[in-house]
Design a protein around this motif. Structure first.
Motif, PDB file in Angstrom:
ATOM      1  N   ASP A   1      25.046  20.399 -45.693  1.00 54.62           N
ATOM      2  CA  ASP A   1      24.999  21.310 -46.837  1.00 54.62           C
ATOM      3  C   ASP A   1      24.020  22.468 -46.651  1.00 54.62           C
ATOM      4  OD1 ASP A   1      26.870  19.809 -48.133  1.00 54.62           O
ATOM      5  OD2 ASP A   1      25.428  18.660 -49.329  1.00 54.62           O
ATOM      6  N   SER A   2      23.209  22.432 -45.597  1.00 53.20           N
ATOM      7  CA  SER A   2      22.180  23.455 -45.433  1.00 53.20           C
ATOM      8  C   SER A   2      22.143  23.948 -43.991  1.00 53.20           C
ATOM      9  CB  SER A   2      20.802  22.889 -45.825  1.00 53.20           C
ATOM     10  OG  SER A   2      19.777  23.792 -45.481  1.00 53.20           O
ATOM     11  N   ALA A   3      22.398  25.226 -43.807  1.00 50.36           N
ATOM     12  CA  ALA A   3      22.336  25.818 -42.471  1.00 50.36           C
ATOM     13  C   ALA A   3      20.909  25.794 -41.935  1.00 50.36           C
ATOM     14  CB  ALA A   3      22.860  27.249 -42.509  1.00 50.36           C
ATOM     15  N   GLU A   4      19.937  25.966 -42.822  1.00 48.84           N
ATOM     16  CA  GLU A   4      18.538  25.959 -42.403  1.00 48.84           C
ATOM     17  C   GLU A   4      18.140  24.574 -41.879  1.00 48.84           C
ATOM     18  OE1 GLU A   4      14.086  26.863 -44.250  1.00 48.84           O
ATOM     19  OE2 GLU A   4      15.886  27.170 -45.467  1.00 48.84           O
ATOM     20  N   VAL A   5      18.570  23.534 -42.581  1.00 48.16           N
ATOM     21  CA  VAL A   5      18.263  22.173 -42.139  1.00 48.16           C
ATOM     22  C   VAL A   5      18.946  21.878 -40.807  1.00 48.16           C
ATOM     23  CG1 VAL A   5      18.558  19.718 -42.664  1.00 48.16           C
ATOM     24  CG2 VAL A   5      17.856  21.308 -44.467  1.00 48.16           C
ATOM     25  N   ARG A   6      20.206  22.321 -40.667  1.00 46.18           N
ATOM     26  CA  ARG A   6      20.927  22.099 -39.410  1.00 46.18           C
ATOM     27  C   ARG A   6      20.200  22.750 -38.237  1.00 46.18           C
ATOM     28  NH1 ARG A   6      25.477  23.373 -42.497  1.00 46.18           N
ATOM     29  NH2 ARG A   6      25.697  25.401 -41.446  1.00 46.18           N
ATOM     30  N   GLN A   7      19.657  23.937 -38.478  1.00 41.37           N
ATOM     31  CA  GLN A   7      18.941  24.644 -37.418  1.00 41.37           C
ATOM     32  C   GLN A   7      17.683  23.876 -36.999  1.00 41.37           C
ATOM     33  OE1 GLN A   7      17.898  28.644 -38.496  1.00 41.37           O
ATOM     34  NE2 GLN A   7      17.229  29.205 -36.439  1.00 41.37           N
ATOM     35  N   VAL A   8      16.968  23.339 -37.981  1.00 32.99           N
ATOM     36  CA  VAL A   8      15.761  22.563 -37.675  1.00 32.99           C
ATOM     37  C   VAL A   8      16.120  21.301 -36.903  1.00 32.99           C
ATOM     38  CG1 VAL A   8      13.879  21.212 -38.683  1.00 32.99           C
ATOM     39  CG2 VAL A   8      14.449  23.460 -39.629  1.00 32.99           C
ATOM     40  N   VAL A   9      17.168  20.607 -37.356  1.00 35.22           N
ATOM     41  CA  VAL A   9      17.585  19.365 -36.694  1.00 35.22           C
ATOM     42  C   VAL A   9      18.034  19.648 -35.268  1.00 35.22           C
ATOM     43  CG1 VAL A   9      19.304  17.507 -36.716  1.00 35.22           C
ATOM     44  CG2 VAL A   9      18.159  18.175 -38.840  1.00 35.22           C
ATOM     45  N   GLN A  10      18.758  20.747 -35.076  1.00 34.58           N
ATOM     46  CA  GLN A  10      19.211  21.104 -33.727  1.00 34.58           C
ATOM     47  C   GLN A  10      18.023  21.345 -32.797  1.00 34.58           C
ATOM     48  OE1 GLN A  10      21.856  24.470 -33.576  1.00 34.58           O
ATOM     49  NE2 GLN A  10      22.183  24.303 -31.364  1.00 34.58           N
TER      50      GLN A  10
END
Length: 319
Positions: free
Chosen positions: A251-260
């Motif tokens: 649900d969050s592009a920002e969270v996905r970027q951090v996880v990546q």
């Protein structure tokens, strides 16, 4: 026994059966919460084991000697203008039976605020009194790791059998002191086998219950201490939390970027460790048996076939 140790705990009478049918002494699991308990994994493990397995009180520690109640104010319940109950802070050592009836000991409760040395000596005295064969202390630390990769459980200790090929930190590491670490040092000085297992919990979930850390810590204990521990409920809880985290991440592009970014860092660290430690059991992998272990297992297999067929001299004779 020193006077300070005598004041430190009270033994249950009659003493519950500890050895049972076992040939060696029991395993002692130390699960003190309050320090290094990211994801509430250590406290959760103690609660899970006590709820799932038959257990008997062995020794109760004097919390008036060990706990600063001003820093850990136990909740008091009032109803209709009267106090009706107050929570007890219990620091206990109990005897538990695993799924196969084997006994082990669990020291659980809040980490003492005071008298660490006397407390550790008392635990050492109990370990010698009840002929503890091995001790495993449990920890969970917030780390910069992603929830999308296998959870790491690192090991340290003086016992090659307990540490084995688990993930270990190379070089020198300085960490804040803890009562459980003090217990480790005391038991090691007594010449007893001791190890510590630390679950690496994603830092962004460290404040909430994280069953994946509980599950992997208990898997490590079960494997290295040869205990049959209840894991099914934790496996189900772990899957549910993983699904929730996947939804929140999507649900969050920002969270996905951090996880990546955390995934890339994790993968690089694991590959470097694999190159430096080719025989290590990496997160999510099963241990590869040695040639000697395979030979012993094959001999046991042949012995079982021999027993089932009646052995030489019974039934058909070998050609």
């Amino acid at each position: 026994m020193h006077d300070e140790e005598r004041q430190m705990y009270e033994l249950e009478y009659p003493t519950p059966d500890i050895r049972g049918s076992q040939q060696d002494g029991p395993t002692l699991i130390v699960a003190l919460h309050g320090y290094a308990d990211a994801g509430q994994a250590v406290e959760g493990i103690a609660e899970h084991l006590l709820a799932a397995l038959d257990n008997r009180l062995l020794a109760s520690f004097n919390t008036d000697e060990l706990i600063d109640f001003r820093s850990r104010r136990p909740p008091v319940t009032m109803e209709e203008h009267e106090i009706i109950s107050a929570a007890e802070l219990e620091l206990e050592m109990r005897v538990l039976r695993d799924g196969q009836g084997r006994s082990f000991l669990l020291l659980s409760g809040p980490e003492p605020d005071m008298r660490w040395n006397a407390f550790s000596r008392a635990v050492g005295e109990l370990a010698e009194r009840y002929q503890v064969a091995r001790t495993i202390c449990l920890y969970a630390a917030p780390m910069t790791v992603p929830h999308t990769r296998p959870l790491i459980v690192s090991a340290h200790g003086n016992s090659p059998r307990l540490v084995g090929d688990m993930y270990r930190f190379d070089g020198k590491v300085v960490v804040p002191g803890a009562a459980a670490l003090n217990i480790e040092r005391t038991l090691a000085n007594l010449g007893r086998e001791v190890a510590g297992y630390t679950a690496h919990v994603p830092h962004y979930v460290a404040a909430s219950p994280y069953p994946e850390a509980m599950l992997n810590l208990l898997r490590s204990v079960a494997s290295n201490a040869q205990l049959d521990l209840p894991l099914r409920a934790l496996e189900q809880d772990s899957r549910k939390v993983a699904e929730q985290l996947a939804e929140q991440t999507s649900d969050s592009a920002e969270v996905r970027q951090v996880v990546q970014a955390l995934e890339e860092q994790y993968d690089d660290a694991v590959e470097k460790y694999r190159a430096d430690n080719p025989r290590a059991v990496m997160p999510g992998e099963a241990a590869i048996p040695t040639g000697e272990e395979l030979g012993e297992e094959f001999e046991r297999f042949l012995a079982q076939i021999d027993e089932q067929s009646g052995g030489p001299g019974e039934g058909s004779s070998p050609e």
